[in-house]
Design a protein around this motif. Structure first.
Motif, PDB file in Angstrom:
ATOM      1  N   LEU A   6       0.849  -1.190   0.000  1.00  0.00           N
ATOM      2  CA  LEU A   6       0.000   0.000   0.000  1.00  0.00           C
ATOM      3  C   LEU A   6       0.880   1.233   0.000  1.00  0.00           C
ATOM      4  CD1 LEU A   6      -2.610  -1.055   2.713  1.00  0.00           C
ATOM      5  CD2 LEU A   6      -2.721  -1.426   0.259  1.00  0.00           C
ATOM      6  N   ARG A   7       0.501   2.204  -0.807  1.00  0.00           N
ATOM      7  CA  ARG A   7       1.320   3.413  -0.919  1.00  0.00           C
ATOM      8  C   ARG A   7       0.499   4.640  -0.582  1.00  0.00           C
ATOM      9  NH1 ARG A   7       3.059   0.444  -5.168  1.00  0.00           N
ATOM     10  NH2 ARG A   7       5.133  -0.420  -4.809  1.00  0.00           N
ATOM     11  N   HIS A   8       1.207   5.751  -0.508  1.00  0.00           N
ATOM     12  CA  HIS A   8       0.572   7.026  -0.210  1.00  0.00           C
ATOM     13  C   HIS A   8      -0.637   7.253  -1.119  1.00  0.00           C
ATOM     14  CE1 HIS A   8       0.149  11.156   0.982  1.00  0.00           C
ATOM     15  NE2 HIS A   8       0.165  11.526  -0.288  1.00  0.00           N
ATOM     16  N   GLY A   9      -1.740   7.643  -0.533  1.00  0.00           N
ATOM     17  CA  GLY A   9      -2.926   7.928  -1.317  1.00  0.00           C
ATOM     18  C   GLY A   9      -3.874   6.753  -1.449  1.00  0.00           C
ATOM     19  N   ASP A  10      -3.443   5.590  -1.003  1.00  0.00           N
ATOM     20  CA  ASP A  10      -4.326   4.427  -1.101  1.00  0.00           C
ATOM     21  C   ASP A  10      -5.454   4.525  -0.080  1.00  0.00           C
ATOM     22  OD1 ASP A  10      -3.139   3.217  -3.206  1.00  0.00           O
ATOM     23  OD2 ASP A  10      -1.983   1.755  -2.038  1.00  0.00           O
ATOM     24  N   ARG A  11      -6.660   4.336  -0.573  1.00  0.00           N
ATOM     25  CA  ARG A  11      -7.835   4.252   0.303  1.00  0.00           C
ATOM     26  C   ARG A  11      -8.411   2.882   0.062  1.00  0.00           C
ATOM     27  NH1 ARG A  11      -5.634   7.713   1.973  1.00  0.00           N
ATOM     28  NH2 ARG A  11      -5.925   9.952   1.865  1.00  0.00           N
ATOM     29  N   VAL A  12      -8.070   1.968   0.951  1.00  0.00           N
ATOM     30  CA  VAL A  12      -8.326   0.570   0.648  1.00  0.00           C
ATOM     31  C   VAL A  12      -9.500   0.035   1.442  1.00  0.00           C
ATOM     32  CG1 VAL A  12      -7.316  -1.738   0.622  1.00  0.00           C
ATOM     33  CG2 VAL A  12      -5.892   0.254   0.186  1.00  0.00           C
ATOM     34  N   ALA A  57      -6.665  13.331   5.687  1.00  0.00           N
ATOM     35  CA  ALA A  57      -5.341  13.691   6.165  1.00  0.00           C
ATOM     36  C   ALA A  57      -4.400  12.499   6.190  1.00  0.00           C
ATOM     37  CB  ALA A  57      -5.441  14.300   7.566  1.00  0.00           C
ATOM     38  N   ALA A  58      -4.981  11.303   6.259  1.00  0.00           N
ATOM     39  CA  ALA A  58      -4.141  10.114   6.356  1.00  0.00           C
ATOM     40  C   ALA A  58      -3.478   9.835   5.021  1.00  0.00           C
ATOM     41  CB  ALA A  58      -4.975   8.913   6.796  1.00  0.00           C
ATOM     42  N   SER A  59      -2.276   9.320   5.116  1.00  0.00           N
ATOM     43  CA  SER A  59      -1.565   8.958   3.899  1.00  0.00           C
ATOM     44  C   SER A  59      -2.144   7.667   3.319  1.00  0.00           C
ATOM     45  CB  SER A  59      -0.087   8.791   4.237  1.00  0.00           C
ATOM     46  OG  SER A  59       0.619   8.319   3.137  1.00  0.00           O
ATOM     47  N   ILE A  60      -2.433   6.733   4.215  1.00  0.00           N
ATOM     48  CA  ILE A  60      -3.036   5.468   3.800  1.00  0.00           C
ATOM     49  C   ILE A  60      -4.211   5.177   4.725  1.00  0.00           C
ATOM     50  CG2 ILE A  60      -2.701   2.963   3.668  1.00  0.00           C
ATOM     51  CD1 ILE A  60       0.223   3.473   3.057  1.00  0.00           C
ATOM     52  N   MET A  61      -5.307   4.718   4.139  1.00  0.00           N
ATOM     53  CA  MET A  61      -6.452   4.353   4.958  1.00  0.00           C
ATOM     54  C   MET A  61      -6.885   2.945   4.569  1.00  0.00           C
ATOM     55  SD  MET A  61     -10.041   4.082   5.278  1.00  0.00           S
ATOM     56  CE  MET A  61     -10.568   4.636   3.674  1.00  0.00           C
ATOM     57  N   PRO A  93     -21.524  -1.277   0.961  1.00  0.00           N
ATOM     58  CA  PRO A  93     -21.062  -0.834  -0.358  1.00  0.00           C
ATOM     59  C   PRO A  93     -21.000   0.687  -0.470  1.00  0.00           C
ATOM     60  CG  PRO A  93     -22.849  -2.421  -0.569  1.00  0.00           C
ATOM     61  CD  PRO A  93     -22.763  -2.059   0.871  1.00  0.00           C
ATOM     62  N   ASP A  94     -21.951   1.391   0.141  1.00  0.00           N
ATOM     63  CA  ASP A  94     -21.967   2.853   0.048  1.00  0.00           C
ATOM     64  C   ASP A  94     -20.683   3.448   0.607  1.00  0.00           C
ATOM     65  OD1 ASP A  94     -24.389   2.584  -0.989  1.00  0.00           O
ATOM     66  OD2 ASP A  94     -25.501   3.173   0.825  1.00  0.00           O
ATOM     67  N   LEU A 150     -15.539   6.091   0.097  1.00  0.00           N
ATOM     68  CA  LEU A 150     -14.226   6.349   0.683  1.00  0.00           C
ATOM     69  C   LEU A 150     -13.054   5.801  -0.110  1.00  0.00           C
ATOM     70  CD1 LEU A 150     -14.554   5.526   4.490  1.00  0.00           C
ATOM     71  CD2 LEU A 150     -14.478   7.766   3.439  1.00  0.00           C
ATOM     72  N   CYS A 151     -13.276   4.678  -0.777  1.00  0.00           N
ATOM     73  CA  CYS A 151     -12.120   3.904  -1.225  1.00  0.00           C
ATOM     74  C   CYS A 151     -11.820   4.132  -2.700  1.00  0.00           C
ATOM     75  CB  CYS A 151     -12.350   2.420  -0.983  1.00  0.00           C
ATOM     76  SG  CYS A 151     -12.708   2.063   0.731  1.00  0.00           S
ATOM     77  N   ASN A 152     -10.553   3.980  -3.040  1.00  0.00           N
ATOM     78  CA  ASN A 152     -10.178   3.998  -4.437  1.00  0.00           C
ATOM     79  C   ASN A 152      -9.642   2.638  -4.875  1.00  0.00           C
ATOM     80  OD1 ASN A 152      -7.636   3.930  -3.331  1.00  0.00           O
ATOM     81  ND2 ASN A 152      -7.250   6.116  -3.666  1.00  0.00           N
ATOM     82  N   ARG A 153      -9.694   1.688  -3.953  1.00  0.00           N
ATOM     83  CA  ARG A 153      -9.150   0.374  -4.252  1.00  0.00           C
ATOM     84  C   ARG A 153      -9.807  -0.621  -3.317  1.00  0.00           C
ATOM     85  NH1 ARG A 153      -2.838  -0.714  -3.147  1.00  0.00           N
ATOM     86  NH2 ARG A 153      -2.845  -2.893  -3.756  1.00  0.00           N
ATOM     87  N   LEU A 154     -10.104  -1.788  -3.827  1.00  0.00           N
ATOM     88  CA  LEU A 154     -10.780  -2.777  -2.992  1.00  0.00           C
ATOM     89  C   LEU A 154     -10.013  -4.090  -3.022  1.00  0.00           C
ATOM     90  CD1 LEU A 154     -13.287  -1.615  -1.739  1.00  0.00           C
ATOM     91  CD2 LEU A 154     -14.684  -3.090  -3.170  1.00  0.00           C
ATOM     92  N   LEU A 155      -9.938  -4.714  -1.852  1.00  0.00           N
ATOM     93  CA  LEU A 155      -9.325  -6.039  -1.785  1.00  0.00           C
ATOM     94  C   LEU A 155     -10.378  -7.030  -1.328  1.00  0.00           C
ATOM     95  CD1 LEU A 155      -5.979  -5.331   0.131  1.00  0.00           C
ATOM     96  CD2 LEU A 155      -6.351  -5.375  -2.321  1.00  0.00           C
TER      97      LEU A 155
END
Lengths: 248, 280
Positions: free
Chosen positions: A56-62, A202-206, A213-214, A219-224
Motif C-alpha cells: 500500500l502506498r501514499h494515497g491508497d484508500r483501501v 489527512a491520512a496517507s493510507i487508509m 457498499p456505500d 471512501l475507497c479507491n481500491r478494494l481487496l
C-alpha cells in the motif's frame, strides 16, 4: 509518505483448548472463510492469513471485503502491530493508528476529563500533548459541564460523543478502521462524518474493513477481496464489488 | 479444508525478527518510558475498585490493621513472645507477604485481563506488568500506615539501617518484574498455572517466618528457613524497619535470584513476547 509492505505473511492461531482432536473434527466442516490446518508439531491451528502479499502506498484508500472469518480483522490487527508474523514480513513506514473500538479504555466511573486524558495516553500522546489537545476535544464533544461528571451518568449518545471526540483527536499517517463509525444524533452524526472524513483525507493510507457498499464507494479507491487468508482479488471498487456479489 | 500435505508440515523459511533481541529490549525500554500510561492505568484500577466508597483504598488499611491487631495479640500469646517484639515483626511480615503474593498472583492475570486492549492496539507488553506492579505498590503504601502506627505504639524507630530498605526494595521490585513477566506469559498460555501458584503460595505462607520468628526453629530445622527464597526477600525488606541490617546471606540469595530471574526473563521474553497476543 507512508508505505506498507506485507510479504508472504501467514498467521496461525493454535487451538489449545482441550480435546483438539475432536474439536478439529467439528471445525473441519468448512463453516467460514478461514482455514483449519495442522502445523509442524501436529497441533490444530486456524490459519487466519495464508501467504498474504500486499503493498500500500501514499494515497491508497483501501477497502477490505470478504466473508466472515476470511481474515479481514486479522489483517487489520497485523497492520496495527497487534500480531507479529512468524512467517513473512511486515514493513510499515508511518505512524499507525487503529480506530477499531472508540470505547476502548473508557472508564465509566471516571469523569469526562479523565477519560479524555486516558484515551490520549492510549493513543500514544504525552501528557503535555494531551493537555494541548484537550480543549479542542472538549469543544467537539459539546459536553460542556458534563465533562466534570462521571461518564456513568452520561446517556449512550453522550458517551459516544466523548469517545469519538477523544479517539479521533490524533491524525495518523496510516488509519485503520474496522467498520465505519457512526456516532450520535443527526446533528452530531454530520459533525462526526465531517471529522472522520477529514481524518481519512489527512491520512496517507487508509484501510477499512466493511460490508457496506456505500461506504466503500464513498471512501475507497481500491478494494481487496479477502478470502481464506489471502487476497483473492484486487481492483477498482465497482469491479471487486461486482465480483464479490457473484462470489457470495 | 485440511492441509496436511508435506509442504504444509515442513517448517517454512522463517524470518526471525519476531524473536529478535532488539524488539524485546525495545519493549522493555518503551514500557518503562510510558510511565504516564502505566501509572494512570494502575491508579485507575484502584479507583475503579473504590470509587464512591468513603474510605477508598484505606479500607485495605483498615482490614490490615484489624488483622494485625487481632492476630498480634493472640499469636504473641501462643508463641510466648513479648507483644512489643512480635507485633512489628508480624505487621511487616504480613504487609510484605501480601505485596509479594498479590504481585505474583496478579502477574498471572496481567495479560489475560488486558486481552481487550492487547488485541486492539500495540502497547509494549511490559506496560501491563508495570501497571500491576504500580497498583500493588500503591496498595502497599496505603497499608504501610498500619506499620507506622504499630511502630509508634511499640517504640520501633528508624535507624541508619532503615536506609537499607531502599536498595532492598529496588532488588525486590526488579525481581518481581522479571518473575511477573515470565509468569504472566506462561499463564497466558497455560490458564491453570495461576491457580496452581496461588495454592502453593498458601503453603509457603506457613513455612515462611511471618506468623512465627526464625529463632523458634532450632537446630537442623533451621535449614527450612535458609533454603526458603521467600524468606530472604522478606528479610531484606523487613529487617531495615526493625532496626537491623539483613544478613550477608540474605543479600547474596536475593541478589542472585534477582539476576537469575532477569536472565530467565530475557530469554523467555525474547522467545515468546510476540506469542502473547496469539495466546489470548
Amino acid at each position: 509518505m507512508a508505505e506498507i509492505r506485507v510479504t508472504n505473511v501467514s498467521l496461525e492461531f493454535p487451538l489449545y483448548s482441550g480435546g483438539s482432536r475432536s474439536i478439529k473434527k467439528v471445525l473441519l466442516r468448512r463453516s467460514s472463510g478461514g482455514k483449519i490446518a495442522r502445523d509442524a508439531a501436529d497441533r490444530v491451528v486456524v490459519r487466519a492469513l495464508d501467504g498474504l502479499n500486499l503493498t500500500l502506498r501514499h494515497g491508497d484508500r483501501v477497502g477490505l471485503i470478504g466473508p466472515n472469518g476470511a481474515g479481514k480483522t486479522t489483517l487489520l490487527r497485523l497492520l496495527a502491530g497487534v500480531y507479529e508474523p512468524h512467517n513473512g514480513t511486515v514493513e510499515l513506514d508511518g505512524r499507525v493508528s487503529p480506530l477499531f473500538d472508540i470505547m476502548l479504555g473508557i472508564d465509566p466511573e471516571a469523569t469526562g476529563w479523565e477519560n479524555i486524558y486516558f484515551r490520549g495516553l492510549f493513543l500514544g500522546l504525552t501528557p503535555n500533548e494531551i493537555r494541548a489537545k484537550t480543549p479542542e476535544i472538549a469543544e467537539f464533544s459539546e459536553l460542556g459541564d458534563y465533562l466534570h461528571m462521571p461518564v456513568r451518568t452520561y446517556s449512550a449518545g453522550m458517551m459516544i460523543r466523548l469517545a469519538f471526540a477523544a479517539s479521533t483527536a490524533v491524525r495518523p499517517d496510516i488509519l485503520l478502521m474496522d467498520e465505519w463509525i457512526g456516532a450520535g444524533d443527526a446533528h452530531f452524526l454530520r459533525k462526526a462524518e465531517d471529522r472522520l472524513h477529514s481524518l481519512v483525507d489527512a491520512a496517507s493510507i487508509m484501510v477499512i474493513a466493511t460490508h457496506a457498499p456505500d461506504i466503500l464507494r464513498n471512501l475507497c479507491n481500491r478494494l481487496l477481496l479477502v478470502d481464506q487468508g489471502r487476497v483473492a482479488m484486487e481492483g477498482s471498487v465497482e469491479d471487486v464489488l461486482a465480483a464479490y456479489a457473484k462470489y457470495a | 479444508m485440511t492441509d496436511t500435505s508435506e509442504a504444509a508440515r515442513a517448517p517454512a523459511a522463517r524470518d526471525f525478527a519476531w524473536r529478535s533481541w532488539p524488539r524485546a529490549i525495545a519493549d522493555l525500554k518503551d514500557g518503562l518510558a510510558s510511565r504516564a500510561l502505566w501509572s494512570s492505568m494502575g491508579w485507575q484500577d484502584i479507583r475503579q475498585r473504590y470509587r464512591r466508597s468513603m474510605l477508598g483504598p484505606f479500607w485495605l488499611t483498615l482490614s490490615m490493621g484489624l488483622m494485625v491487631g487481632g492476630m498480634g495479640v493472640i499469636y504473641a500469646a501462643i508463641f510466648n513472645q513479648p507483644v512489643e517484639r512480635y507485633m512489628p515483626h508480624l505487621t511487616l511480615g504480613l504487609l510484605f507477604w501480601n505485596y509479594l503474593t498479590s504481585l505474583i498472583n496478579e502477574s498471572g492475570t496481567t495479560f489475560v485481563m488486558a486481552e481487550h486492549v492487547i488485541k486492539q492496539i500495540r502497547i509494549p507488553y511490559s506496560v501491563y506488568l508495570l501497571r500491576t506492579i504500580w497498583r500493588n505498590t500503591l496498595i502497599l503504601a496505603h497499608n504501610f500506615v498500619v506499620f507506622v502506627i504499630v511502630a509508634v505504639v511499640f517504640g520501633v524507630y528508624p535507624t541508619w539501617a532503615t536506609l537499607l530498605f531502599i536498595p532492598a526494595f529496588a532488588v525486590f521490585v526488579l525481581t518481581s518484574f522479571a518473575v511477573g513477566l515470565v509468569f504472566g506469559m506462561i499463564s497466558a498460555r497455560f490458564r491453570d498455572i495461576p491457580q496452581i501458584i496461588a495454592s502453593l503460595l498458601q503453603v509457603v505462607f506457613f513455612i515462611t517466618p511471618i506468623l512465627w520468628t526464625p529463632d523458634t526453629l532450632q537446630g537442623r530445622r533451621a535449614i527450612l528457613i535458609e533454603w526458603n527464597p521467600f524468606w530472604h526477600f522478606l528479610e531484606i525488606l523487613r529487617a531495615p524497619w526493625l532496626g537491623h541490617a539483613p544478613s550477608a546471606l540474605n543479600w547474596i540469595v536475593s541478589l542472585s535470584l534477582c539476576g537469575l530471574s532477569w536472565l530467565i526473563m530475557l530469554v523467555f521474553f525474547r522467545r515468546f513476547r510476540s506469542r502473547i497476543s496469539f495466546w489470548l
